[in-house]
Write an enzyme that holds these catalytic residues in place. Structure first.
Site, short mmCIF file in Angstrom:
data_model
loop_
_atom_site.label_atom_id
_atom_site.label_comp_id
_atom_site.label_asym_id
_atom_site.label_seq_id
_atom_site.Cartn_x
_atom_site.Cartn_y
_atom_site.Cartn_z
N HIS A 37 5.25 -9.69 10.60
CA HIS A 37 6.05 -9.58 9.37
C HIS A 37 7.52 -9.82 9.71
O HIS A 37 8.02 -9.33 10.72
CB HIS A 37 5.95 -8.18 8.76
CG HIS A 37 4.58 -7.77 8.34
ND1 HIS A 37 3.92 -8.31 7.27
CD2 HIS A 37 3.74 -6.83 8.85
CE1 HIS A 37 2.74 -7.74 7.13
NE2 HIS A 37 2.59 -6.84 8.08
N GLU A 72 -6.40 -5.46 9.82
CA GLU A 72 -5.93 -5.04 8.51
C GLU A 72 -5.87 -6.26 7.58
O GLU A 72 -5.46 -7.35 8.01
CB GLU A 72 -4.57 -4.34 8.62
CG GLU A 72 -4.23 -3.59 7.33
CD GLU A 72 -3.12 -2.54 7.47
OE1 GLU A 72 -2.46 -2.49 8.53
OE2 GLU A 72 -2.94 -1.79 6.50
N ASP A 131 2.02 -6.27 14.26
CA ASP A 131 2.91 -5.48 13.39
C ASP A 131 4.13 -4.92 14.14
O ASP A 131 5.19 -4.70 13.53
CB ASP A 131 2.16 -4.29 12.78
CG ASP A 131 1.27 -4.69 11.61
OD1 ASP A 131 1.52 -5.75 11.01
OD2 ASP A 131 0.33 -3.94 11.30
N HIS A 165 0.82 -1.23 0.00
CA HIS A 165 0.00 0.00 0.00
C HIS A 165 0.86 1.28 0.00
O HIS A 165 0.69 2.20 0.79
CB HIS A 165 -1.08 0.00 1.08
CG HIS A 165 -0.65 -0.08 2.53
ND1 HIS A 165 0.34 0.68 3.07
CD2 HIS A 165 -1.14 -0.82 3.56
CE1 HIS A 165 0.46 0.42 4.36
NE2 HIS A 165 -0.43 -0.49 4.67
N HIS A 214 -5.32 -8.15 14.68
CA HIS A 214 -5.33 -6.92 13.89
C HIS A 214 -6.19 -7.15 12.66
O HIS A 214 -6.01 -8.15 11.96
CB HIS A 214 -3.87 -6.62 13.51
CG HIS A 214 -3.64 -5.40 12.71
ND1 HIS A 214 -4.46 -4.30 12.71
CD2 HIS A 214 -2.59 -5.06 11.88
CE1 HIS A 214 -3.96 -3.37 11.92
NE2 HIS A 214 -2.84 -3.81 11.40
N TYR A 218 10.30 -0.01 8.93
CA TYR A 218 8.92 -0.32 9.33
C TYR A 218 8.44 0.67 10.39
O TYR A 218 7.32 1.19 10.32
CB TYR A 218 8.85 -1.76 9.87
CG TYR A 218 7.45 -2.30 9.87
CD1 TYR A 218 6.96 -3.01 8.78
CD2 TYR A 218 6.59 -2.06 10.94
CE1 TYR A 218 5.66 -3.47 8.77
CE2 TYR A 218 5.30 -2.52 10.93
CZ TYR A 218 4.83 -3.23 9.84
OH TYR A 218 3.53 -3.67 9.82
N ASP A 274 -3.98 -7.55 5.45
CA ASP A 274 -2.80 -8.41 5.23
C ASP A 274 -2.73 -9.51 6.28
O ASP A 274 -2.02 -10.51 6.08
CB ASP A 274 -1.49 -7.60 5.20
CG ASP A 274 -1.31 -6.68 6.39
OD1 ASP A 274 -2.30 -6.18 6.91
OD2 ASP A 274 -0.14 -6.46 6.79
#
Ligand code: FEO
Length: 404
Positions: A222, A79, A163, A23, A77, A191, A81
């Protein structure tokens, strides 16, 4: 693909070696979507993967759970992904119970057809026993979404941090000691700069909470799992969130016919001569994510643009917008650039830097067409000014830095 992390925890995520745009965040080293399967008397899946990887992910889970799927799936989370695989998972395993907080449930309902899903809301500090293993939920609001949550596994001294502490690195190694530290640290910093930075003030309270936990493994959503450098990544987060800058000067510019580029070069020379760290980036060939990463710990920033259509060049406008969105505050600097018959580039940058409440060290430094010797000398002097201010801003605290 799966990998045993501890006798009771498996990594069951996806490695996307070729993703280069997350994104808008340029991911030069690819991305992983980490998910974990915890085995007690019952099983719990921690997060899922991006939707397009869901079919293979669900089949892997089917194989690893004797065909029945996990008893629980924790959504730390919402989101996509991480939550994007939920629809396929919940359809494949309708007896699986989704564990999430109330805000997460609300956000999921705005993304997916959740009717029919078995959902159990959990609250901060609540524990759920799997039989032999315990899930403890820790709300981490606005790190980096309102519903963000971490899950702690006390028996393994393991934190599923979501994250936070993540990095965009696709690698064959799943653990921090299997990938070079210079790579994981740089990507963790990137990040932080591009995702966490706007909410940096939320980090110190979280670190305080984490200090109260026995923690030998941090498993983010991640990148690599931290097991050998837990102390180092915690220290890095403490440092980045403190906003104490380095004695570092960053020069950002875009140029039309190299006049602004020559000015940038003279500013770099002036700052470098003072012995501070200097980084120069031509924004036309540098990704925004890299610019934000370099800006994170720079005490001083000079921003330059040639004048185009009575304003700054569009790529500099994008940089300004991006840094503003990241709340990249607390810098000192000035603008510079060339013009021909009208003003605009450096003046517009000056306005933008003031709007971010940066300390402005001098009026815009301008050159009509090619910079002459006098202008270049003024640029060198301005570079030295940046260096002095950077050293002053960093002060004695520079010795605290971990990545020098
Ligand atoms: Fe990796 Fe905020 O999602």
């Amino acid at each position: 693909m799966a990998l045993e992390m501890t006798p009771n925890v498996e990594w069951v995520g996806t490695i996307d070696w070729h993703e280069r745009d997350f994104h808008g965040f340029t991911t030069e080293r690819g991305v992983t979507y980490n998910a974990y399967l915890v085995r007690g008397e019952r099983t719990a899946l921690i997060d899922t993967v991006k939707a397009r990887f869901a079919p293979a992910f669900v089949e892997e889970l089917r194989n690893r759970t004797g065909g029945i799927g996990p008893h629980f799936v924790v959504c730390n989370h919402a989101e996509p992904d991480h939550a994007g695989g939920l629809p396929a998972l919940m359809e494949a395993f309708p007896s699986t119970t989704l564990l999430c907080n109330a805000k997460c449930r609300d956000i999921l309902a705005h993304h997916y057809a959740v009717d029919g899903w078995k959902v159990r809301e959990v609250t901060h500090g609540e524990e759920i026993s799997l039989g032999g293993r315990t899930l403890r939920f820790i709300d981490t609001p606005m790190l980096h979404w309102p519903e963000s949550m971490a899950t702690y596994l006390p028996e393994e001294k393991l934190l599923f941090s979501m994250d936070i502490f993540g990095q965009h690195v696709a690698s064959s190694g799943r653990f921090d000691d299997e990938v070079r530290w210079c790579v994981t640290l740089d990507e963790a910093k990137s990040y932080f700069a591009n995702i966490v930075q706007p909410y940096a003030r939320k980090v110190p309270p979280l670190l305080e909470t984490l200090r109260g936990l026995e923690m030998e493994i941090i498993a983010p959503s991640h990148g690599v799992v931290w097991r050998s450098r837990v102390a180092e990544i915690l220290e890095a987060y403490e440092e980045w969130s403190s906003r104490v800058p380095r004695a570092k000067v960053l020069v950002l510019f875009d140029t039309m016919w190299e006049s602004t580029e020559r000015m940038a070069g003279a500013i770099v020379d002036g700052a470098s001569a003072e012995g501070v760290e200097v980084v120069s980036l031509k924004v036309g060939n540098t990704h925004l994510a890299r610019i934000a990463t370099e800006a994170l710990d720079a005490a001083c920033v000079a921003m330059g643009s040639a004048t185009l259509h009575r304003g700054m060049m569009p790529r500099m406008a994008a940089v300004l917008t991006y840094l503003k969105g990241l709340a990249s505050g607390g810098k000192a600097g000035f603008s510079f650039g060339s013009f021909g018959w009208g003003r605009g580039g450096p003046e517009e940058l000056d306005e933008g830097m003031r709007a971010m409440k940066w300390e402005i060290l001098r009026e815009p430094l301008r050159s009509r067409y090619r910079p002459d010797a006098e202008t270049l000398e003024a640029c060198r002097e301005a570079g030295a000014l940046l260096a002095h201010r950077a050293r002053e801003a960093a002060g004695s605290k520079t010795e605290r830095r971990t990545d020098s």
